[in-house]
Enzyme design. Structure first.
Site, PDB file in Angstrom:
ATOM      1  N   GLU A  82       0.793  -1.278  -0.121  1.00  0.00           N
ATOM      2  CA  GLU A  82      -0.030  -0.096  -0.049  1.00  0.00           C
ATOM      3  C   GLU A  82       0.845   1.156  -0.150  1.00  0.00           C
ATOM      4  O   GLU A  82       0.321   2.445   0.254  1.00  0.00           O
ATOM      5  CB  GLU A  82      -0.841   0.122   1.273  1.00  0.00           C
ATOM      6  N   CYS A 116      -3.662  -2.918   4.318  1.00  0.00           N
ATOM      7  CA  CYS A 116      -2.833  -4.036   4.916  1.00  0.00           C
ATOM      8  C   CYS A 116      -3.182  -5.380   4.194  1.00  0.00           C
ATOM      9  O   CYS A 116      -2.713  -6.497   4.175  1.00  0.00           O
ATOM     10  CB  CYS A 116      -2.819  -4.106   6.308  1.00  0.00           C
ATOM     11  N   HIS A 246      -3.383  -9.895  11.951  1.00  0.00           N
ATOM     12  CA  HIS A 246      -2.778  -8.593  11.426  1.00  0.00           C
ATOM     13  C   HIS A 246      -2.393  -7.635  12.580  1.00  0.00           C
ATOM     14  O   HIS A 246      -3.370  -7.536  13.679  1.00  0.00           O
ATOM     15  CB  HIS A 246      -3.698  -7.939  10.396  1.00  0.00           C
TER      16      HIS A 246
END
Ligand code: ACO
Length: 448
Positions: A82, A116, A246
């Site tokens: 990203e 993400c 995450h």
């Protein structure tokens, strides 16, 4: 192809870092806010000689060398990131330099982007390709690469940087239970990057935390439903050995695992014993909204989940706590921590992963682990990644030097016509670095 999944992995993170305790004092935050409040120990960052392209060149070269994979054997290369350096030219095309040299230009795949989550999208693309009728028998390669930097303020300590390379193929030690999977995708403005002149995101911190937990609940529910249809019995926290999240910062991971325990309670799952049922009773009638806001619920579930957290989550937290949020690489760095800590002992285990990308897109999925055959074995993956040595060889920056680096990087973002200092004294041999961006914005890299 059978048992398609992860054959090999390698990780690279910049050796330049700042201790959270030091940053905390420098920022004038109350003592313990970053280390206990966010649960972070240290944060890696790129200096002017590194970026997401150099990091991915470093990690891909290292993976191919260390596992003895001929670049001609790669048939698909997917990048998740990203960090925008170019709005058109993919990071994948920069990596093609490695393969063109060996006469291999027949490689499918480009970049995937959504906060993400891009790395997970890239990973699924590669696994699907190997499982499909268009597979040509060669390996897939996934690269997750990001530099997470935030403007000065409360989000700054939740930065980080890393690149991970993941080799995909059949007969893997780490294979996908592709039917045990749940996704949640929605339109939210929790974290986004609308200002193309800046590397920094616009972030609604509180909203992003709630969006993350809502996506977690929804994915878990979907995954449990699918498991029950498939296996004819209920899924609960007891059915997996490890849970990998995450990890924007460790406190959110602690809260997430506790949230899954609450979900099991609401589903009346077998993982919840009588004592826990009693403690959670008062919370059974909360609305979803109320439950995300309740501090009491957070406290009670975290206490109840403590010993399970230590067993099923703690071994996944080393790199995210030491390196910071690595955006697309964060989930896979958490998984790499698990392999580092447990390697061969993971054979026969089921691991659940939760991927979240703001905006939002999220998936929870399941992996089955076996020891595998050298060089594609759990113990060799741990050896190659060599996490302990990499962590030990880092260079800690004082806060003024860190802030100075951030200022220079702000200035350099989107700029042309400059050469870097070429000070590569802090890089390990084999690391790629940026030397120059010319008047046509073309970027040039060299290898130490
Ligand atoms: N000692 C111990 N704990 C402390 C201290 C202290 N001295 N001071 C504060 N804390 C605790 C707080 O109680 C809080 O913990 P809690 O959530 O359990 O209550 C924690 O430290 C953080 O403090 P806050 O005041 O809530 O932090 P703040 O609002 O300043 O910033 C945030 C936190 C929102 C995470 C910010 O860093 C941010 O915006 N980061 C980027 C967004 C992000 O990472 N979102 C996650 C999902 S989206 C993604 O992956 C990008």
């Amino acid at each position: 192809a059978k048992n398609v999944g992860i054959l090999a992995m390698d990780i690279y993170f910049p050796l330049t870092c700042i201790q959270q305790e030091v940053l905390e004092a420098h920022d004038g935050a109350s003592k313990g806010k970053y280390t206990i409040g966010l649960g972070q120990d240290c944060m890696a960052f790129c200096t002017e000689v590194e970026d997401v392209i150099s990091m991915s060149l470093t990690v891909v070269t290292s993976l191919l060398e260390k596992y003895g994979v001929d670049p001609k054997q790669i048939g698909r290369l997917e990048v998740g990131s990203e960090t925008v350096i170019d709005k058109s030219k993919s990071i994948k095309t920069f990596l093609m330099g490695i393969f063109e040299k060996c006469g291999n230009t027949d490689i499918e795949g480009v970049d995937s982007t959504n906060a993400c989550y891009g790395g997970t999208a890239a990973l699924f693309n590669c696994v699907n390709w190997v499982e499909s009728s268009s597979w040509d028998g060669r390996y897939g390669l996934v690269v997750c690469t990001d530099s997470a930097v935030y403007a000065e303020g409360p989000a700054r300590p939740t930065g980080g940087a890393a690149a991970i390379a993941i080799l995909i193929g059949p007969d893997a030690p780490i294979s996908f239970e592709s039917k045990v999977r749940g996704s949640h995708m929605a339109h939210v403005y929790d974290f986004y990057k609308p200002n193309l002149a800046s590397e920094y995101p616009v972030v609604d911190g509180k909203l992003s935390q709630t969006c993350y937990l809502m996506a977690l609940d929804s994915c878990y529910k979907q995954m449990c439903n699918k498991y029950e249809k498939l296996e004819g019995k209920q899924f609960s926290l007891s059915d997996a050995d490890y849970f990998v999240f995450h990890s924007p910062y460790n406190k959110l991971v602690q809260k997430s695992f506790a949230r899954l325990l609450y979900d099991d309670f609401l589903r009346n799952a077998s993982s919840i014993d009588e004592a826990a049922k009693e403690k959670l009773g008062p919370f059974s009638t909360l609305s979803g909204d109320e439950s995300y806001k309740s501090r009491d619920l957070e406290k009670v579930t975290q206490q109840l989940a403590k010993s399970l957290y230590d067993a099923k989550v703690q071994p996944t937290t080393l790199l995210p706590k030491q390196v910071g949020n690595m955006y697309t690489a964060s989930l896979y760095a958490a998984f790499a921590s698990l392999i580092h800590n447990k390697n061969s002992a993971l054979a026969g285990k089921r691991v659940i992963l939760f991927s979240y990308g703001s905006g939002s897109s999220a998936t929870m999925f399941s992996l089955q682990l076996r020891e595998g055959q050298h060089p594609f074995s759990l113990s060799n993956i741990a050896n190659v990644m060599d996490v302990a040595r990499k962590l030990k060889s880092r260079h800690e920056f004082p806060p003024d030097k860190f802030v100075e680096t951030m200022h220079l990087m702000e200035h350099r973002y989107g700029a042309k016509d400059f050469v870097t200092s070429k000070d590569i004294s802090l890089l390990s041999p084999g690391t790629y670095y940026l030397t120059e961006v010319d008047s046509m914005y073309r970027r040039f890299y060299a290898k130490k």
